[in-house]
Design an enzyme around this catalytic site. Structure first.
Site, PDB file in Angstrom:
ATOM      1  NE  ARG A  36      -5.490  -9.715   1.552  1.00 14.46           N
ATOM      2  CZ  ARG A  36      -4.973  -8.624   0.996  1.00 14.46           C
ATOM      3  NH1 ARG A  36      -3.666  -8.439   0.996  1.00 14.46           N
ATOM      4  NH2 ARG A  36      -5.745  -7.719   0.450  1.00 14.46           N
ATOM      5  CG  HIS A  55      -1.983  -1.041   1.205  1.00 14.23           C
ATOM      6  ND1 HIS A  55      -2.231  -1.817   2.317  1.00 14.23           N
ATOM      7  CD2 HIS A  55      -2.803  -1.509   0.234  1.00 14.23           C
ATOM      8  CE1 HIS A  55      -3.180  -2.705   2.037  1.00 14.23           C
ATOM      9  NE2 HIS A  55      -3.535  -2.539   0.765  1.00 14.23           N
TER      10      HIS A  55
END
Length: 369
Positions: free
Chosen positions: A212, A151
């Site tokens: 996740r 990210h």
């Protein structure tokens, strides 16, 4: 290529959607489309969109993992594309989709220069003490094992924008950036540079995410293999696609569904939310340790921008650090906003995600060189 391209098509292939935007020279959005539940196949909608655009001078692709080779943006050719595809085992939810995006746009715009911009690049400044795993040194050297972080395009933009909102130079600030979406991670940013992050060698570590698991005891994973007889392929699938909020509460792992479940009295949804917030609060505090304090806390991403409840719950355990939210501002926030109380020593912002701006800037610089 001489000069800087005017219109940049930004292609952002995420874990659950494909976002495509055309930006002009001022980074205003000329046109955009979001393809939900995109798995890399079915490119007809993308092709129709691209063919309908007035002009595209360059293409910038978000690529999640750069591995050891890609530490900065790079112009895409066949060799680069192949190398990116070769990193799919490190980011199985994202890398194949990124390559599919490259291929799809190439078909429509075969002669348009394209640049790969890597989420891992921003985190190459993390010091060795934070990036190194306590594994056999030979393993680390041989296979390039380290905390890569992800990210980065989002965290880089958020850190810069948060400094603007604070009215102070980025070099003076200690910022914890919270990218909370289907995938989620934090970054500790000091002086505009990443010094720590919650994700690691792959995007599986750190916070609880939509599907996740985030960080788990590696001994637990080994136990599942050795004693429960779970095959490696089944473990990989479960950790990536059947865990997180979805694993705890069922459904898609969408935070909106979790909130709705809680309102209906569903205990599994309540537990999923509590686990999510506990990990988030704990990791924000951990990032402040890497920074030696905190000046700015910033939330971005689908959950970070749109869930006032998540922000409240995260901040509730951080008062000792100087984080306090203004209730009305937090509830009413839209776009970029200061949601901290007037007297709070730590400024807390909501920052609208603009990875597209970061990608376009990298694309222009790379092609102008």
């Amino acid at each position: 290529m001489t000069g800087s391209p005017v219109h940049v098509l930004v292609v952002n292939a995420g874990s659950s959607s494909l976002k495509v935007r055309l930006l002009d020279a001022s980074d205003e959005v000329v046109d955009d489309v979001t393809i939900e539940d995109w798995d890399g196949a079915g490119t007809a909608e993308l092709e129709r969109f691209v063919r309908g655009l007035p002009a595209v001078d360059a293409v910038g692709h978000r690529i999640v993992h750069g591995g050891r080779r890609f530490r900065e943006p790079v112009r895409i050719d066949d060799g680069v594309r192949e190398a990116i595809e070769g990193l799919a085992d490190l980011a199985p939810l994202h890398q194949p989709r990124g390559v599919a995006g490259i291929d799809a746009v190439r078909q429509v715009l075969p002669g348009t220069p394209a640049v790969a911009c890597f989420d891992t690049a921003f985190h190459t400044t993390i010091p060795d003490a934070a990036a190194t795993y306590a594994l056999p040194a030979e393993w680390n050297r041989r296979w390039g094992l380290r905390r890569y972080g992800f990210h980065g395009l989002s965290h880089a933009y958020v850190a810069r924008r948060a400094a603007q909102l604070a009215g102070r130079p980025a070099r003076e600030l200690r910022i914890v950036s919270c990218h909370l979406g289907a995938g989620a991670s934090l970054a500790a940013v000091a002086g505009g540079r990443s010094v720590d992050t919650t994700m690691g060698f792959t995007p599986l570590a750190g916070l609880v995410m939509a599907t996740r698991t985030g960080s788990v005891d590696p001994g637990l994973v080994l136990w599942l293999q050795q004693h429960a007889g779970t095959a490696a392929e089944d473990l990989s699938h479960a950790l990536e696609r059947e865990s997180g909020l979805a694993g705890l509460a069922g459904g898609s792992g969408d935070m909106r569904e979790i909130m709705s479940g809680m309102e209906s009295g569903d205990e599994a949804s309540r537990l999923a939310f509590d686990v999510y917030v506990h990990r988030l609060r704990r990791e924000i505090a951990a990032m402040t340790g890497s920074l030696g304090g905190i000046d700015v806390l910033a939330f971005t991403g689908g959950v970070g921008e749109h869930s006032a409840r998540v922000r409240v719950e995260a901040a509730a355990g951080l008062r000792y650090l100087g984080v306090t939210l203004d209730v009305a501002s937090n509830e009413a926030s839209a776009g970029d906003a200061d949601i901290s109380t007037a007297a709070a020593p730590v400024r807390t912002f909501v920052v609208a995600a603009r990875e597209d701006v970061e990608i376009a800037a990298h694309t222009r610089r790379t092609l102008a060189e």
